[in-house]
Design an enzyme around this catalytic site. Structure first.
Site, short mmCIF file in Angstrom:
data_model
loop_
_atom_site.label_atom_id
_atom_site.label_comp_id
_atom_site.label_asym_id
_atom_site.label_seq_id
_atom_site.Cartn_x
_atom_site.Cartn_y
_atom_site.Cartn_z
N VAL A 5 0.84 -1.21 0.00
CA VAL A 5 0.00 0.00 0.00
C VAL A 5 0.87 1.25 0.00
O VAL A 5 0.66 2.18 -0.79
CB VAL A 5 -0.95 0.00 1.22
CG1 VAL A 5 -1.63 1.35 1.40
CG2 VAL A 5 -2.00 -1.10 1.07
N LYS B 86 1.94 11.71 -1.28
CA LYS B 86 2.88 12.83 -1.18
C LYS B 86 3.08 13.48 -2.55
O LYS B 86 3.27 14.69 -2.67
CB LYS B 86 4.25 12.38 -0.65
CG LYS B 86 4.39 11.92 0.77
CD LYS B 86 3.59 12.42 1.88
CE LYS B 86 2.20 12.11 2.15
NZ LYS B 86 1.73 10.98 2.86
N GLY C 292 -11.62 13.00 9.46
CA GLY C 292 -10.57 14.01 9.33
C GLY C 292 -9.32 13.62 10.07
O GLY C 292 -8.73 14.41 10.80
N ILE D 194 -5.25 10.63 6.72
CA ILE D 194 -5.53 10.52 5.28
C ILE D 194 -6.52 11.61 4.86
O ILE D 194 -6.30 12.32 3.87
CB ILE D 194 -6.10 9.13 4.94
CG1 ILE D 194 -5.03 8.06 5.16
CG2 ILE D 194 -6.61 9.09 3.48
CD1 ILE D 194 -5.46 6.64 4.81
N VAL E 108 -11.66 6.48 7.50
CA VAL E 108 -11.95 6.37 8.94
C VAL E 108 -11.07 5.32 9.63
O VAL E 108 -11.43 4.77 10.66
CB VAL E 108 -13.44 6.02 9.17
CG1 VAL E 108 -14.34 7.14 8.68
CG2 VAL E 108 -13.81 4.71 8.49
N GLY E 109 -9.91 5.07 9.04
CA GLY E 109 -9.00 4.10 9.64
C GLY E 109 -8.86 2.85 8.78
O GLY E 109 -9.47 2.75 7.71
N ARG E 110 -8.02 1.92 9.25
CA ARG E 110 -7.72 0.71 8.47
C ARG E 110 -7.89 -0.52 9.34
O ARG E 110 -7.73 -0.45 10.56
CB ARG E 110 -6.28 0.79 7.93
CG ARG E 110 -6.03 2.06 7.12
CD ARG E 110 -4.60 2.10 6.56
NE ARG E 110 -4.36 1.02 5.62
CZ ARG E 110 -4.66 1.08 4.32
NH1 ARG E 110 -5.20 2.16 3.82
NH2 ARG E 110 -4.39 0.07 3.53
N HIS F 204 23.15 28.07 9.91
CA HIS F 204 22.32 29.28 9.84
C HIS F 204 22.26 29.77 8.40
O HIS F 204 23.28 29.78 7.73
CB HIS F 204 22.91 30.37 10.72
CG HIS F 204 22.13 31.65 10.66
ND1 HIS F 204 20.93 31.80 11.32
CD2 HIS F 204 22.39 32.82 10.01
CE1 HIS F 204 20.47 33.03 11.07
NE2 HIS F 204 21.34 33.67 10.28
#
Ligand code: NAI
Length: 470
Positions: A46, A56, A187, A190, A275-277, A449
């Site tokens: 996955v 991404k 929310g 994902i 809503v999750g896996r 810096h």
């Protein structure tokens, strides 16, 4: 057709080639095992095919399009005539990002002499499994050790059967066009990542979250910074929203939901359910093996990843803990080392959690609340990115870095950041927590810096009560 009546002998067999499985297989091979990896779909699982990496890519494309289109008044950049060729975006994501990476993994497996077996594995007993290929093809393999890394699948909720205009994260990553309107249910990581990506790509997005807070695994003050950006971008969010049903209208979908007992509905082109896996532990023969499982279908393991059947190991999304690629890879290495007889054991004290929202969220180790719950006497300090020259020069001054340290000896036990490039900036804190460093170690390390990472040094000075830039 290959029908193997006799078992092919292997030392170690790995089931599943996601970031847990392929890493475990390579490490086992490096430690001298004869290894095979079994995959029923695509090498990389996955994460590489329909998860971390392609999401991404879409997030980056979203930023590029949004920034080009919006110009930047602060920089004096004006723009016009900016267009999105989403077909090209998807081609780039699939061919130049996903395929490059997955073929790279295949090459690494081959280089390490890991045999790749295509098909579906089923354990006949604790010494033998069958791999079912296409049609009637099947082959028996015997093994000394097995590592199960079969990953997880998006959860489907009642009233929202996947298909058509009700999509899961895989569907959302592979849309052929940018939806005009997108509703997201859940929310969490994902939902917030993809919701923001599609908003940047031009969709009108509404996120319906069931709990009182978006991104509930991150702290409230961090999430507030992301919520403010969502609002600026025109993303509608609704917490305490109980999704009830999706009605397919053919060319659109209506989502019915409830907030504090009040019935509401919204119509969109697609509804993404994130809503999750749930763990992929069914239909691989685990019950017959006597592998102990929890009520939630997770495999019980010891601190080396060993299941209740001593030569069988399990890693990644199918064992307790967060469903995260880096956790799976880590567990894969530990399991491979344990099989090789090394005294390896998992230690989750750093366990990073990152969300590629805008701005990004990253959390390492313990939050202040978690540390206190564990009985640690800790305090924390926060440094705002508004005090960091690099953040200002990027016009990305929203957010902060926070360190959590034990009082007195100032050992760093946790670190959080919300802000630009938080995913990369925070890596040094992983090392600091792992190595048991204190705030002085960080404060006295010369940071280049101007860099965003100077904000980490500034936070360390703040926790020591001597901040220069605050
Ligand atoms: P999640 O657990 O992060 O979020 C699911 C959200 O859905 C939660 O906020 C929950 O309160 C909400 N929810 C649950 N049932 C609901 C309902 N019926 N109605 C409305 N809201 C409901 O799961 P998500 O986002 O699906 O991600 C799955 C896994 O993948 C997570 O473990 C996540 O950490 C991981 N992941 C990690 C990423 C990263 O490391 N950057 C990126 C994407 C996913």
């Amino acid at each position: 057709m290959v029908v193997g009546a006799f078992a092919i002998e292997l030392d170690t067999v790995v089931v599943g080639s996601g970031p847990g499985g392929y890493v475990a297989a390579i490490r086992a091979a490096q430690l001298g095992q004869k290894v095979a990896i079994i995959e029923r779909e695509n090498i990389g699982g996955v994460c590489l095919n329909v998860g971390c990496i392609p999401s991404k890519a879409l997030i980056s494309a979203g930023h590029a399009y949004h920034n080009a289109q919006a110009g930047n008044e602060v920089f004096g950049v004006k723009s016009s005539g900016v267009e999105l060729d989403f077909k090209r975006t998807q081609e780039w994501k699939n061919n130049e990002v996903v395929n490059t990476l997955t073929s790279g993994i295949e090459m690494l497996l081959k280089k390490n002499k890991v045999e790749i077996i295509r098909g579906e594995a089923y354990f006949n007993n604790d010494k033998e499994l069958t791999v079912m290929g296409e049609g009637d093809d099947h082959q028996l393999y015997s093994f000394n050790h097995a590592i199960i890394a079969t990953g997880s699948t998006p959860i489907q909720i009642p009233g929202f059967k996947f298909g058509g205009r009700v999509i899961d994260s895989t569907g959302a990553l592979n849309l052929e066009e940018v939806p005009e309107k997108l509703v997201v249910i859940g929310g969490g990581v994902i939902g917030s990542e993809l919701g923001m990506a599609y908003s940047n790509l031009g969709s009108e997005v509404t996120i319906l979250e069931g709990s009182p807070q978006l991104l509930p695994t991150f702290e409230k003050d961090m999430v507030k910074v992301v919520e403010k950006k969502m609002k600026e971008r025109g993303i509608e969010t609704q917490t305490n929203a109980m999704a009830q049903e999706a009605v397919d209208n053919g060319d659109s979908v209506t989502v019915k939901y409830e907030v504090n007992g009040e019935a509401k509905e919204i119509t969109a082109d697609y509804v993404l359910v994130s809503v999750g896996r749930r763990p992929n532990t069914e239909e691989i023969g685990l019950e017959g093996l006597g592998v102990k499982m929890s009520d939630r279908g997770l495999v019980e393991v010891d601190n080396q990843g060993r299941t209740s059947v001593k030569n069988i190991f399990a890693i990644g999304d199918i064992v307790p803990g967060a469903a995260l690629a880096h956790k799976a890879s880590y567990e894969g290495k530990i399991a491979a080392e344990a099989i090789a007889g090394e005294p390896a054991a998992v230690d989750y004290k750093v366990m990073p959690s990152v969300a590629y929202t805008d701005p990004e969220l990253a959390s390492y180790g313990l939050t202040e609340k978690q540390a206190k719950e564990q009985g640690l006497d800790v305090h924390s300090a926060k440094f705002p990115l508004a005090g960091n020259g690099r953040a200002l020069s990027l016009d990305q001054k929203e957010g902060f870095v926070r360190l959590v340290a034990t009082k007195g000896d100032e050992v760093i036990v946790g670190a959080q950041m919300v802000g630009v490039n938080a995913s990369d900036v925070m890596a040094e804190l992983g090392l600091a927590i792992e190595a048991g460093m204190n705030a002085e170690d960080i404060a006295l390390t010369i940071h280049g810096h101007p860099t965003l990472s100077e904000s980490v040094m500034d936070t360390a000075e703040a926790i020591l009560g001597m901040p220069i830039h605050m």
